[in-house]
Structures are given as structure tokens and as C-alpha cells.
Design an enzyme around this catalytic site. Structure first.
Site, PDB file in Angstrom:
ATOM      1  N   GLY A  85       0.815  -1.211   0.000  1.00  0.00           N
ATOM      2  CA  GLY A  85       0.000   0.000   0.000  1.00  0.00           C
ATOM      3  C   GLY A  85       0.846   1.256   0.000  1.00  0.00           C
ATOM      4  O   GLY A  85       1.990   1.239   0.451  1.00  0.00           O
ATOM      5  N   GLY A 139       0.394   5.619   0.585  1.00  0.00           N
ATOM      6  CA  GLY A 139      -0.457   6.753   0.921  1.00  0.00           C
ATOM      7  C   GLY A 139       0.304   8.060   0.830  1.00  0.00           C
ATOM      8  O   GLY A 139       1.478   8.096   0.436  1.00  0.00           O
ATOM      9  N   SER A 140      -0.364   9.144   1.199  1.00  0.00           N
ATOM     10  CA  SER A 140       0.256  10.472   1.122  1.00  0.00           C
ATOM     11  C   SER A 140       1.442  10.596   2.072  1.00  0.00           C
ATOM     12  O   SER A 140       2.427  11.260   1.762  1.00  0.00           O
ATOM     13  CB  SER A 140      -0.780  11.548   1.462  1.00  0.00           C
ATOM     14  OG  SER A 140      -1.887  11.472   0.612  1.00  0.00           O
ATOM     15  N   VAL A 185       2.976   1.039   3.140  1.00  0.00           N
ATOM     16  CA  VAL A 185       2.541  -0.093   3.953  1.00  0.00           C
ATOM     17  C   VAL A 185       3.184  -1.365   3.401  1.00  0.00           C
ATOM     18  O   VAL A 185       3.078  -1.656   2.207  1.00  0.00           O
ATOM     19  CB  VAL A 185       1.008  -0.242   3.962  1.00  0.00           C
ATOM     20  CG1 VAL A 185       0.594  -1.406   4.857  1.00  0.00           C
ATOM     21  CG2 VAL A 185       0.353   1.049   4.434  1.00  0.00           C
ATOM     22  N   LYS A 207       2.917  -0.019   8.644  1.00  0.00           N
ATOM     23  CA  LYS A 207       2.740   1.290   8.022  1.00  0.00           C
ATOM     24  C   LYS A 207       3.907   2.181   8.431  1.00  0.00           C
ATOM     25  O   LYS A 207       3.999   2.619   9.576  1.00  0.00           O
ATOM     26  CB  LYS A 207       1.411   1.894   8.468  1.00  0.00           C
ATOM     27  CG  LYS A 207       1.046   3.196   7.783  1.00  0.00           C
ATOM     28  CD  LYS A 207      -0.361   3.633   8.181  1.00  0.00           C
ATOM     29  CE  LYS A 207      -0.792   4.886   7.445  1.00  0.00           C
ATOM     30  NZ  LYS A 207      -2.169   5.277   7.795  1.00  0.00           N
ATOM     31  N   ASP A 226     -11.534  10.867   5.505  1.00  0.00           N
ATOM     32  CA  ASP A 226     -10.943  10.391   4.246  1.00  0.00           C
ATOM     33  C   ASP A 226     -11.466   9.004   3.890  1.00  0.00           C
ATOM     34  O   ASP A 226     -10.703   8.076   3.625  1.00  0.00           O
ATOM     35  CB  ASP A 226      -9.409  10.372   4.358  1.00  0.00           C
ATOM     36  CG  ASP A 226      -8.731  10.293   2.992  1.00  0.00           C
ATOM     37  OD1 ASP A 226      -9.380  10.613   1.985  1.00  0.00           O
ATOM     38  OD2 ASP A 226      -7.556   9.914   2.941  1.00  0.00           O
TER      39      ASP A 226
END
Length: 406
Positions: free
Chosen positions: A130, A132-133, A137, A151, A246
Site C-alpha cells: 500500500g 499513501g500520502s 505499507v 505502516k 478520508d
């Protein structure tokens, strides 16, 4: 210890130590943070401890024993006695085998950076699951065989540390079967990570848009029921509302039983009871943000309701709110509204209508879900329904259609 040439990090803070701090070897580069909370230490002024004097820092052996060793020894003996008693009691009263999540709590209570490094094979790209901003992950397999999602926050990105702190603050105060469980964290000046419960079936986004995966209408309804339950708990389940801010398919993860879990609380807000707040910097995902949040930065639980409505539309139409067909005043909500109730076949995910079996029932279910989605996405917050009502409506819909098919 002055001869340990490879010693690069030392933390002896708050250990009630006494004596003189060395000043040579690796100690030449250590700072006061390594020795805080030890009132009896003495040494160089840069360590912010008292100046060493002749005869100080070397208490007599008996005094040391009575002050430091004896209490610790007594504590250890008491602990061992209690441990033996508890183990005996547990063996006599064992009623069930521990669940997987119980073993995770025990196995991953304390995790070091080096354990994480080993579990992810040096943060190898093959273990990346994963992005993200603020973080990446990784799938991590620890030496005892436990698998977890790790994470790792990018501390070079602005607001990433704040995101880590917010997520820790939120997730240590909430617990629900439909929220991603944080097992523990690993944090120092140069590294911050959360150890999360691993979700083997990945994200809802993968199941919606990958050609190798498919969800029927009842699976989609069940997943959205799970998400609705999670949001109802966040908004109404304890003394302070939590606003996720979000909500989107990428932040909804599926376990081995396809039960949905809401994750990624990096920009979540903890609110006073039944109140809204305003922030100057709006963070979220375009297409899912409520109008009042995107334009004015107003955060309330009704913003999550709006995002949930958009998510409902996306899950059952398999169309993203940022699709190129939506521009100007022609939004996903308008597209859905214009199609209700007579033209729903034009907007429903065509994969759900393949085959003739249950076609009418699928259309009826889809219509009920879209009507709910429209109520969730009203332009003004006060016109939207609460997540308590949303969860109730979804439960009724799920019971009606799954009961008919069983």
C-alpha cells in the site's frame, strides 16, 4: 563502554542511575536526551547533569544495595510468585484456545526497528502492499511466523509526524470489529511505524477495479453494512465523536472472511460532543469530500455521512466520483439522481446484471441503496441523515434481500 566504537545510539533516561558519565569514545557524541531523568548522574555540562566532585558519584556498596538492588530483588520475587500462581490458575480454568488476535497482542507488544527491518526483508519492494500520502505499507513476517501490515511514515513529507500522532491518538481510544486494529507502534527520532492487523484480501478498491476480482450485490451490501457500523461507532459509540475525513475504497480493507475494516486515520478529527470544527488546511481526497469541508474546512460527522453516500454510489455503479464524465455541475450525485427511479439499469454496475436470475430483485436492492446514498449526499449537512439511521436502513435492506435468497 568507552571502548564500544560501534555504539551509535544510547538511551539511559529515567533509570535512576548514579555515577559519572564518561566523556570519551562514543560518549563524546551523545547529548542530554540519552541521560534525562537520572538525578544522581554527574558529568560534562552538555549532559545537563550536576558537576562531578571528588568522592561524589561513588556511593558505598551497601547504600547502593539497599537503595537500588534490594527493592528490585523483592519486586522480581513477588512477580515470579504471582506469575506461577496465575499460570497454575490458568491451566486449571482454561476454557478456550486463544484467538489469533489474542496471540497478536502478546507477540507484537514490543517491536524494534530491527525486527521490522527483518520482517520486511529490508523494506523490499516485493513486500509493499500500500502507498499513501504520508506512508508506505509493507507486509511483514516476524520470526515467530506472525504476519502483520507495517505502516512506515515518510518523515520527509510535511505533516507526516502529525499524521502518525493523530492515528495513534485515535486508535488507542477506539476499538470495533470493523476498524483496522493497531497492534503496536515503533517510534524514535528517525523512524515511525504502526504495526497493523494484516488484511489478506486487500482493499475494496482492488475488488472493484481489478479484472480478476468480483463482488456480487450481496457482498457489496454486506461490506457497506460493515463500513456503516464502523462509522456509527465512530460518531455515536463513545463520549467523543471521531470524524474519519478520508473515507474511500482504498481505506477499506477486507479480512480473510471478506469482513470490511475501515483504516487510515491519519487526518481524523476528535470532536467535542455534537460539535463541528473548522480547520485552515483541508486534507482529504477530491470527489469524496463534503462541500462544506472542501470549500470552508468545516469538519463534522456529517462530512463522513456525505463521503459514505459517495462511496455507496461508487460501490454499486463501479464508477469513481473523479471519472472524466463528471465535470462542472454534472457530479456523480446528479448522475444518480437523474437516473432514479426509471433508468437505474443505465447506472448500475453491468457486472451485477449478467444473467437473468434475480434481475428484478437486484434492481430493487440497487434502487433502495441509491435512494439512501442520495439522502447521505445532500448539499447541506443539516439535511443529511445520521449514521445511526444509515446503519439501520442498510441492516433492513441486507436482511430483506439476503433473507429472500437464503
Amino acid at each position: 563502554m568507552e571502548k564500544l566504537k560501534d555504539l551509535v545510539y544510547l538511551n539511559l533516561s529515567f533509570n535512576d542511575l548514579s555515577g559519572k558519565i564518561p566523556n570519551c569514545g562514543p560518549f563524546a557524541k551523545f547529548s542530554m536526551e540519552s541521560f534525562m531523568g537520572n538525578k544522581e548522574l554527574c558529568g560534562a555540562s552538555r549532559f545537563h547533569v550536576m558537576e562531578c566532585k571528588e568522592g561524589k558519584g561513588k556511593p558505598r556498596n551497601i547504600a547502593i544495595f539497599l537503595k537500588y538492588v534490594l527493592p528490585s530483588l523483592v519486586s522480581v520475587i513477588v512477580f515470579v510468585v504471582l506469575l506461577v500462581w496465575m499460570l497454575t490458575f490458568w491451566k486449571r480454568n482454561k476454557r478456550r484456545e486463544p484467538r489469533a488476535e489474542d496471540s497478536l497482542d502478546v507477540a507484537l507488544r514490543r517491536i524494534s526497528y530491527y525486527e521490522i527491518l527483518r520482517a520486511t526483508e529490508g523494506f523490499d519492494e516485493s513486500n509493499l502492499i500500500g502507498r499513501g500520502s504520508f506512508s508506505l505499507v509493507f507486509k511483514g513476517t516476524f520470526v515467530d511466523g506472525v504476519i502483520a501490515a507495517i505502516k512506515v511514515f515518510n518523515l520527509d513529507v510535511q505533516d507526516s509526524i502529525r499524521s502518525f500522532e493523530v492515528e495513534c491518538q485515535v486508535l488507542r481510544n477506539i476499538r470495533h470489529r470493523n476498524l483496522v486494529k493497531v497492534i503496536t507502534s515503533c517510534s524514535n527520532l528517525d523512524f515511525k511505524a504502526l504495526i497493523l492487523e494484516y488484511m489478506p484480501n486487500g482493499s475494496l478498491d482492488k475488488w472493484l477495479y481489478s479484472h480478476n476480482y468480483f463482488l456480487d450485490i450481496y457482498q457489496r451490501l454486506g461490506i457497506m453494512m460493515d463500513v456503516g457500523n464502523a462509522l456509527e461507532y465512530l460518531h455515536h459509540g463513545h463520549s467523543f465523536p471521531v470524524v474519519h475525513c478520508d473515507l474511500k475504497p482504498g481505506n477499506i480493507l477486507l479480512d480473510e472472511s471478506m469482513v470490511a475494516h475501515v483504516g487510515d486515520f491519519g487526518i481524523a478529527k476528535l470532536l467535542d460532543k455534537d460539535k463541528a470544527t473548522k480547520q485552515t488546511k483541508t486534507m482529504g481526497t477530491v470527489g469524496y469530500m463534503a462541500p462544506e469541508y472542501g470549500c470552508a474546512g468545516i469538519v463534522s460527522s456529517m462530512g463522513d455521512v456525505y463521503s459514505f453516500g459517495i462511496l455507496l454510489m461508487e460501490v454499486f455503479t463501479r464508477k469513481k466520483p473523479t471519472d472524466e464524465m463528471f465535470h462542472g455541475d454534472f457530479t456523480m450525485r446528479k448522475w444518480v439522481c437523474d437516473s432514479l427511479p426509471g433508468a437505474i439499469k443505465e447506472i448500475v454496475d453491468s457486472n451485477l446484471l449478467t444473467g437473468e436470475e434475480g434481475g428484478q430483485e437486484i434492481e430493487e436492492c440497487f434502487l433502495m441503496v441509491m435512494e439512501l446514498a442520495v439522502e447521505c449526499t445532500a448539499d447541506f449537512p443539516e439535511e443529511r441523515i445520521t449514521m445511526e439511521d444509515v446503519a439501520g436502513r442498510l441492516k433492513h435492506t441486507l436482511h430483506k434481500f439476503t433473507h429472500n435468497t437464503s
